[in-house]
Design a protein around this motif. Structure first.
Motif, short mmCIF file in Angstrom:
data_model
loop_
_atom_site.label_atom_id
_atom_site.label_comp_id
_atom_site.label_asym_id
_atom_site.label_seq_id
_atom_site.Cartn_x
_atom_site.Cartn_y
_atom_site.Cartn_z
N ALA A 84 0.79 -1.03 -0.09
CA ALA A 84 0.20 -0.06 -0.08
C ALA A 84 0.69 1.33 -0.11
O ALA A 84 0.55 2.20 -0.77
CB ALA A 84 -0.83 -0.04 1.23
N GLU A 85 1.97 1.25 0.77
CA GLU A 85 2.80 2.31 0.68
C GLU A 85 3.40 2.53 -0.60
O GLU A 85 3.72 3.53 -1.25
CB GLU A 85 3.84 2.21 1.89
N MET A 86 4.07 1.42 -1.30
CA MET A 86 4.80 1.55 -2.41
C MET A 86 3.82 2.11 -3.53
O MET A 86 4.02 3.04 -4.18
CB MET A 86 5.21 0.45 -2.93
N ILE A 90 3.73 5.97 -5.54
CA ILE A 90 3.91 5.96 -7.07
C ILE A 90 3.07 6.58 -7.58
O ILE A 90 2.86 7.57 -8.46
CB ILE A 90 4.24 4.32 -7.56
N ALA A 91 1.54 6.40 -7.13
CA ALA A 91 0.55 6.76 -7.70
C ALA A 91 0.44 8.54 -7.42
O ALA A 91 0.05 9.28 -8.53
CB ALA A 91 -0.77 6.45 -6.93
N ARG A 188 -7.68 11.65 -2.86
CA ARG A 188 -9.10 10.81 -3.08
C ARG A 188 -8.58 9.73 -4.25
O ARG A 188 -9.13 8.45 -4.10
CB ARG A 188 -10.42 11.66 -3.30
N ILE A 189 -8.28 10.08 -5.22
CA ILE A 189 -7.78 9.33 -6.48
C ILE A 189 -6.83 8.19 -5.92
O ILE A 189 -6.91 7.16 -6.22
CB ILE A 189 -7.14 10.11 -7.61
N VAL A 190 -5.78 8.72 -5.23
CA VAL A 190 -4.97 7.64 -4.75
C VAL A 190 -5.32 6.61 -4.00
O VAL A 190 -4.97 5.50 -3.90
CB VAL A 190 -3.64 8.61 -4.22
N ASP A 191 -5.92 7.12 -2.69
CA ASP A 191 -6.51 6.30 -1.81
C ASP A 191 -7.35 5.07 -2.51
O ASP A 191 -7.35 4.01 -2.29
CB ASP A 191 -7.41 6.80 -0.66
N GLY A 192 -8.48 5.61 -3.43
CA GLY A 192 -9.35 4.57 -4.18
C GLY A 192 -8.62 3.70 -4.95
O GLY A 192 -9.07 2.61 -5.08
N VAL A 194 -5.42 2.58 -4.77
CA VAL A 194 -4.72 1.63 -4.15
C VAL A 194 -5.63 0.63 -3.56
O VAL A 194 -5.30 -0.69 -3.41
CB VAL A 194 -3.80 2.48 -3.05
N ARG A 195 -6.72 1.21 -2.98
CA ARG A 195 -7.70 0.13 -2.33
C ARG A 195 -8.30 -0.91 -3.29
O ARG A 195 -8.53 -2.05 -2.99
CB ARG A 195 -8.99 1.00 -1.68
N ILE A 196 -8.65 -0.35 -4.60
CA ILE A 196 -9.39 -1.04 -5.58
C ILE A 196 -8.09 -2.31 -5.99
O ILE A 196 -8.52 -3.11 -6.08
CB ILE A 196 -9.77 -0.43 -6.63
N PHE A 197 -6.98 -1.68 -6.10
CA PHE A 197 -5.91 -2.73 -6.82
C PHE A 197 -5.55 -3.77 -5.97
O PHE A 197 -5.50 -4.92 -6.07
CB PHE A 197 -4.67 -1.71 -6.91
N LEU A 198 -5.43 -3.29 -4.43
CA LEU A 198 -5.15 -4.37 -3.59
C LEU A 198 -6.32 -5.38 -3.17
O LEU A 198 -6.06 -6.34 -2.70
CB LEU A 198 -4.52 -3.59 -2.15
N ASN A 199 -7.51 -4.71 -3.48
CA ASN A 199 -8.76 -5.78 -3.28
C ASN A 199 -8.64 -7.02 -4.20
O ASN A 199 -9.10 -8.02 -4.03
CB ASN A 199 -10.13 -5.33 -3.49
N THR A 200 -7.85 -6.80 -5.35
CA THR A 200 -7.78 -7.73 -6.35
C THR A 200 -6.41 -8.47 -6.23
O THR A 200 -6.25 -9.81 -6.42
CB THR A 200 -7.85 -7.07 -7.79
N TYR A 201 -5.38 -7.63 -6.15
CA TYR A 201 -3.91 -8.37 -6.11
C TYR A 201 -3.41 -8.54 -4.49
O TYR A 201 -2.28 -9.18 -4.68
CB TYR A 201 -3.09 -7.44 -7.06
N GLY A 202 -3.85 -8.20 -3.60
CA GLY A 202 -3.16 -7.93 -2.56
C GLY A 202 -3.49 -9.57 -1.80
O GLY A 202 -4.47 -9.93 -2.28
N ILE A 203 -2.74 -9.84 -0.98
CA ILE A 203 -2.86 -11.35 -0.33
C ILE A 203 -4.19 -11.03 0.66
O ILE A 203 -4.39 -10.15 1.35
CB ILE A 203 -1.51 -11.46 0.78
N GLY A 204 -4.92 -12.09 0.32
CA GLY A 204 -6.30 -12.04 0.88
C GLY A 204 -7.40 -11.33 -0.11
O GLY A 204 -8.44 -11.62 0.41
N GLY A 205 -6.84 -10.75 -1.03
CA GLY A 205 -7.87 -10.18 -1.94
C GLY A 205 -8.79 -11.10 -2.81
O GLY A 205 -8.47 -12.35 -2.90
N ARG A 206 -9.27 -10.67 -3.61
CA ARG A 206 -10.29 -11.57 -4.65
C ARG A 206 -9.45 -12.33 -5.57
O ARG A 206 -9.67 -13.46 -5.42
CB ARG A 206 -11.12 -10.67 -5.48
N ASN A 207 -8.37 -11.80 -6.17
CA ASN A 207 -7.71 -12.60 -7.06
C ASN A 207 -6.85 -13.89 -6.16
O ASN A 207 -6.71 -14.95 -6.50
CB ASN A 207 -6.53 -11.97 -7.64
#
Length: 217
Positions: A84-86, A90-91, A188-192, A194-207
């Motif tokens: 999330a920090e990385m 970058i964003a 707001r754009i950055v937080d949203g 990162v949240r959407i991306f990690l929901n898919t690719y984070g450990i425990g996320g949908r992916n």
């Protein structure tokens, strides 16, 4: 003495500064080497010693700006940085680049001239977006190696993340509907994103859950 030993980096930078003014004002098609030489304060002969044509000059200008700014965005990654920090770092830096005067100017020149001069669009893509995608993909691979993310296709995921980061603000700024986004809007754009991306690719996320389910079957 070989030409490469006679060329001055300071003179090249002077020419590129002059070129940036002319390209921003006249576009690629409207710019001429004569106008660029005049703006840069050099003779046409000197200009052609450094750049054999307008295409090479524009490519060098875009390459320099992209390399300089992407270095600031992706410099010195912290190996211990959490995903999330990385991604937020970058964003935020990428948005500031995209929404800057130089970012908007280069984008608008390339879009305006892409159909007539496709080579300048290719130069821009290779120097900017393609390089940024590779940088982020490498960062995602490192996060996967550390078991912090689950990213089957890092290049595609990097493209997705940069697309998320351009939601709303980039489009409005490129059209000059919005001139100076606030810090709150960028956050707001950055937080949203990162949240959407990690929901898919984070450990425990949908992916990750989909991959686990596939392995169990």
């Amino acid at each position: 003495m070989p030409m490469s030993e006679r060329l001055s980096p300071q003179k090249a930078a002077q020419i590129l500064r002059g070129a940036s003014v002319v390209f921003a004002r006249d576009g690629y098609g409207g710019a001429s080497m004569s106008r660029i030489a005049l703006e840069a304060g050099v003779s046409k002969g000197t200009l052609y010693n450094y750049f054999p044509g307008k295409a090479e000059l524009f490519s060098a200008y875009v390459e320099e700006e992209c390399a300089k700014n992407l270095h600031l965005i992706f410099q010195a990654p912290d190996a211990e940085e959490e995903p999330a920090e990385m991604l937020a770092r970058i964003a935020r830096r990428m948005l500031h680049l995209l929404l800057s005067d130089i970012g908007i100017t280069i984008y608008r020149v390339v879009i305006a001239e892409a159909e007539k001069f496709p080579h300048i669009a290719l130069s821009f893509f290779e120097a900017g977006p393609a390089r940024a995608i590779r940088y982020l993909a490498d960062g995602l691979r490192e996060q996967v190696r550390r078991d912090r993310m689950n990213v089957p296709d890092p290049e595609f995921a990097a493209e997705q993340f940069f697309a998320l980061c351009q939601t709303r603000l980039a489009f409005l700024c490129r059209l000059r509907i919005k001139m100076t986004p606030s810090t709150e809007e960028i956050d707001r754009i950055v937080d949203g994103s990162v949240r959407i991306f990690l929901n898919t690719y984070g450990i425990g996320g949908r992916n990750a859950k989909q991959s686990s389910s596939t392995n169990e079957t």
